[in-house]
Design a protein around this motif. Structure first.
Motif, PDB file in Angstrom:
ATOM      1  N   GLY A 196      -2.320  11.498 -16.609  1.00 41.49           N
ATOM      2  CA  GLY A 196      -1.289  12.460 -16.257  1.00 41.49           C
ATOM      3  C   GLY A 196       0.069  11.860 -15.940  1.00 41.49           C
ATOM      4  O   GLY A 196       1.035  12.591 -15.770  1.00 41.49           O
ATOM      5  N   MET A 197       0.158  10.537 -15.875  1.00 42.75           N
ATOM      6  CA  MET A 197       1.470   9.923 -15.655  1.00 42.75           C
ATOM      7  C   MET A 197       2.218   9.931 -16.993  1.00 42.75           C
ATOM      8  O   MET A 197       1.717   9.398 -17.983  1.00 42.75           O
ATOM      9  N   VAL A 198       3.403  10.543 -17.016  1.00 44.15           N
ATOM     10  CA  VAL A 198       4.149  10.659 -18.274  1.00 44.15           C
ATOM     11  C   VAL A 198       5.541  10.030 -18.223  1.00 44.15           C
ATOM     12  O   VAL A 198       6.242  10.018 -19.232  1.00 44.15           O
ATOM     13  N   CYS A 199       5.941   9.509 -17.061  1.00 38.79           N
ATOM     14  CA  CYS A 199       7.287   8.941 -16.952  1.00 38.79           C
ATOM     15  C   CYS A 199       7.372   8.002 -15.749  1.00 38.79           C
ATOM     16  O   CYS A 199       6.427   7.885 -14.967  1.00 38.79           O
ATOM     17  N   GLY A 200       8.521   7.377 -15.605  1.00 34.65           N
ATOM     18  CA  GLY A 200       8.749   6.489 -14.476  1.00 34.65           C
ATOM     19  C   GLY A 200       8.674   7.207 -13.145  1.00 34.65           C
ATOM     20  O   GLY A 200       8.263   6.625 -12.138  1.00 34.65           O
ATOM     21  N   GLY A 201       9.053   8.472 -13.124  1.00 38.75           N
ATOM     22  CA  GLY A 201       8.953   9.256 -11.890  1.00 38.75           C
ATOM     23  C   GLY A 201       7.504   9.414 -11.446  1.00 38.75           C
ATOM     24  O   GLY A 201       7.205   9.349 -10.247  1.00 38.75           O
ATOM     25  N   CYS A 202       6.620   9.589 -12.417  1.00 41.99           N
ATOM     26  CA  CYS A 202       5.185   9.686 -12.103  1.00 41.99           C
ATOM     27  C   CYS A 202       4.692   8.365 -11.520  1.00 41.99           C
ATOM     28  O   CYS A 202       3.936   8.354 -10.548  1.00 41.99           O
ATOM     29  N   GLU A 203       5.124   7.252 -12.127  1.00 41.73           N
ATOM     30  CA  GLU A 203       4.759   5.938 -11.602  1.00 41.73           C
ATOM     31  C   GLU A 203       5.172   5.818 -10.140  1.00 41.73           C
ATOM     32  O   GLU A 203       4.400   5.369  -9.296  1.00 41.73           O
ATOM     33  N   ASN A 204       6.407   6.233  -9.855  1.00 42.48           N
ATOM     34  CA  ASN A 204       6.917   6.128  -8.485  1.00 42.48           C
ATOM     35  C   ASN A 204       6.145   7.005  -7.520  1.00 42.48           C
ATOM     36  O   ASN A 204       5.899   6.600  -6.380  1.00 42.48           O
ATOM     37  N   ARG A 205       5.761   8.201  -7.941  1.00 41.60           N
ATOM     38  CA  ARG A 205       4.962   9.085  -7.070  1.00 41.60           C
ATOM     39  C   ARG A 205       3.641   8.426  -6.703  1.00 41.60           C
ATOM     40  O   ARG A 205       3.214   8.462  -5.548  1.00 41.60           O
ATOM     41  N   VAL A 206       2.985   7.836  -7.698  1.00 41.43           N
ATOM     42  CA  VAL A 206       1.701   7.166  -7.464  1.00 41.43           C
ATOM     43  C   VAL A 206       1.898   5.957  -6.552  1.00 41.43           C
ATOM     44  O   VAL A 206       1.166   5.775  -5.580  1.00 41.43           O
ATOM     45  N   LYS A 207       2.917   5.140  -6.847  1.00 38.92           N
ATOM     46  CA  LYS A 207       3.174   3.951  -6.032  1.00 38.92           C
ATOM     47  C   LYS A 207       3.483   4.330  -4.583  1.00 38.92           C
ATOM     48  O   LYS A 207       2.943   3.725  -3.657  1.00 38.92           O
ATOM     49  N   ASN A 208       4.341   5.324  -4.411  1.00 33.60           N
ATOM     50  CA  ASN A 208       4.717   5.730  -3.055  1.00 33.60           C
ATOM     51  C   ASN A 208       3.530   6.280  -2.277  1.00 33.60           C
ATOM     52  O   ASN A 208       3.358   5.980  -1.094  1.00 33.60           O
ATOM     53  N   ALA A 209       2.701   7.091  -2.926  1.00 30.33           N
ATOM     54  CA  ALA A 209       1.538   7.676  -2.249  1.00 30.33           C
ATOM     55  C   ALA A 209       0.554   6.590  -1.830  1.00 30.33           C
ATOM     56  O   ALA A 209       0.081   6.573  -0.688  1.00 30.33           O
ATOM     57  N   LEU A 210       0.261   5.671  -2.736  1.00 29.65           N
ATOM     58  CA  LEU A 210      -0.694   4.604  -2.419  1.00 29.65           C
ATOM     59  C   LEU A 210      -0.141   3.651  -1.365  1.00 29.65           C
ATOM     60  O   LEU A 210      -0.881   3.157  -0.521  1.00 29.65           O
ATOM     61  N   SER A 211       1.153   3.418  -1.390  1.00 26.34           N
ATOM     62  CA  SER A 211       1.768   2.507  -0.427  1.00 26.34           C
ATOM     63  C   SER A 211       1.689   3.018   1.005  1.00 26.34           C
ATOM     64  O   SER A 211       1.832   2.241   1.952  1.00 26.34           O
ATOM     65  N   GLN A 212       1.462   4.314   1.180  1.00 30.67           N
ATOM     66  CA  GLN A 212       1.347   4.908   2.514  1.00 30.67           C
ATOM     67  C   GLN A 212       0.020   4.576   3.188  1.00 30.67           C
ATOM     68  O   GLN A 212      -0.122   4.738   4.393  1.00 30.67           O
ATOM     69  N   ILE A 213      -0.962   4.129   2.405  1.00 26.14           N
ATOM     70  CA  ILE A 213      -2.274   3.799   2.967  1.00 26.14           C
ATOM     71  C   ILE A 213      -2.172   2.460   3.699  1.00 26.14           C
ATOM     72  O   ILE A 213      -1.700   1.482   3.130  1.00 26.14           O
ATOM     73  N   GLU A 214      -2.623   2.459   4.934  1.00 27.03           N
ATOM     74  CA  GLU A 214      -2.595   1.223   5.715  1.00 27.03           C
ATOM     75  C   GLU A 214      -3.509   0.182   5.076  1.00 27.03           C
ATOM     76  O   GLU A 214      -4.649   0.474   4.727  1.00 27.03           O
ATOM     77  N   GLY A 215      -2.981  -1.017   4.874  1.00 26.48           N
ATOM     78  CA  GLY A 215      -3.766  -2.096   4.283  1.00 26.48           C
ATOM     79  C   GLY A 215      -3.428  -2.372   2.831  1.00 26.48           C
ATOM     80  O   GLY A 215      -3.859  -3.379   2.278  1.00 26.48           O
ATOM     81  N   ILE A 216      -2.643  -1.488   2.203  1.00 27.66           N
ATOM     82  CA  ILE A 216      -2.245  -1.728   0.818  1.00 27.66           C
ATOM     83  C   ILE A 216      -1.004  -2.608   0.819  1.00 27.66           C
ATOM     84  O   ILE A 216      -0.023  -2.309   1.492  1.00 27.66           O
ATOM     85  N   LYS A 217      -1.086  -3.707   0.081  1.00 31.37           N
ATOM     86  CA  LYS A 217      -0.010  -4.701   0.058  1.00 31.37           C
ATOM     87  C   LYS A 217       0.961  -4.491  -1.096  1.00 31.37           C
ATOM     88  O   LYS A 217       2.156  -4.673  -0.941  1.00 31.37           O
ATOM     89  N   SER A 218       0.438  -4.150  -2.278  1.00 30.60           N
ATOM     90  CA  SER A 218       1.314  -3.936  -3.431  1.00 30.60           C
ATOM     91  C   SER A 218       0.646  -2.990  -4.429  1.00 30.60           C
ATOM     92  O   SER A 218      -0.574  -2.904  -4.497  1.00 30.60           O
ATOM     93  N   VAL A 219       1.508  -2.288  -5.171  1.00 30.47           N
ATOM     94  CA  VAL A 219       1.031  -1.347  -6.191  1.00 30.47           C
ATOM     95  C   VAL A 219       1.902  -1.521  -7.434  1.00 30.47           C
ATOM     96  O   VAL A 219       3.127  -1.530  -7.341  1.00 30.47           O
ATOM     97  N   GLU A 220       1.257  -1.666  -8.592  1.00 28.78           N
ATOM     98  CA  GLU A 220       1.947  -1.673  -9.875  1.00 28.78           C
ATOM     99  C   GLU A 220       1.370  -0.532 -10.703  1.00 28.78           C
ATOM    100  O   GLU A 220       0.160  -0.413 -10.818  1.00 28.78           O
ATOM    101  N   ALA A 221       2.256   0.288 -11.269  1.00 20.11           N
ATOM    102  CA  ALA A 221       1.798   1.404 -12.102  1.00 20.11           C
ATOM    103  C   ALA A 221       2.516   1.354 -13.448  1.00 20.11           C
ATOM    104  O   ALA A 221       3.702   1.031 -13.518  1.00 20.11           O
ATOM    105  N   ASP A 222       1.784   1.679 -14.510  1.00 23.45           N
ATOM    106  CA  ASP A 222       2.351   1.724 -15.858  1.00 23.45           C
ATOM    107  C   ASP A 222       1.939   3.048 -16.496  1.00 23.45           C
ATOM    108  O   ASP A 222       0.777   3.238 -16.853  1.00 23.45           O
TER     109      ASP A 222
END
Length: 68
Positions: A10-36
């Motif tokens: 369902g990711m179709v653009c850079g904005g989708c990547e950012n939504r996923v990265k931002n959501a996952l980054s909110q979880i305590e203990g997550i150090k980095s997220v890369e989405a393509d």
């Protein structure tokens, strides 16, 4: 630290990547997220205490699907 690979549908653009990265980054203990959005691959580096299920639930809560 562990790396987890999520296959996100369902990711179709850079904005989708950012939504996923931002959501996952909110979880305590997550150090980095890369989405393509082109491949649907999301790589997450996190502490051992963060479960894959918690990551998947976070992604589905914002409207994307996890491909098993």
């Amino acid at each position: 630290m562990k790396e987890t690979i999520l296959n996100v549908k369902g990711m179709v653009c850079g904005g989708c990547e950012n939504r996923v990265k931002n959501a996952l980054s909110q979880i305590e203990g997550i150090k980095s997220v890369e989405a393509d959005f082109k491949t649907g691959i999301v790589k997450v580096n996190a502490d051992e205490k963060v479960s894959k299920e918690e990551m998947e639930e976070t992604v589905t809560d914002i409207g994307f699907e996890i491909e098993k």
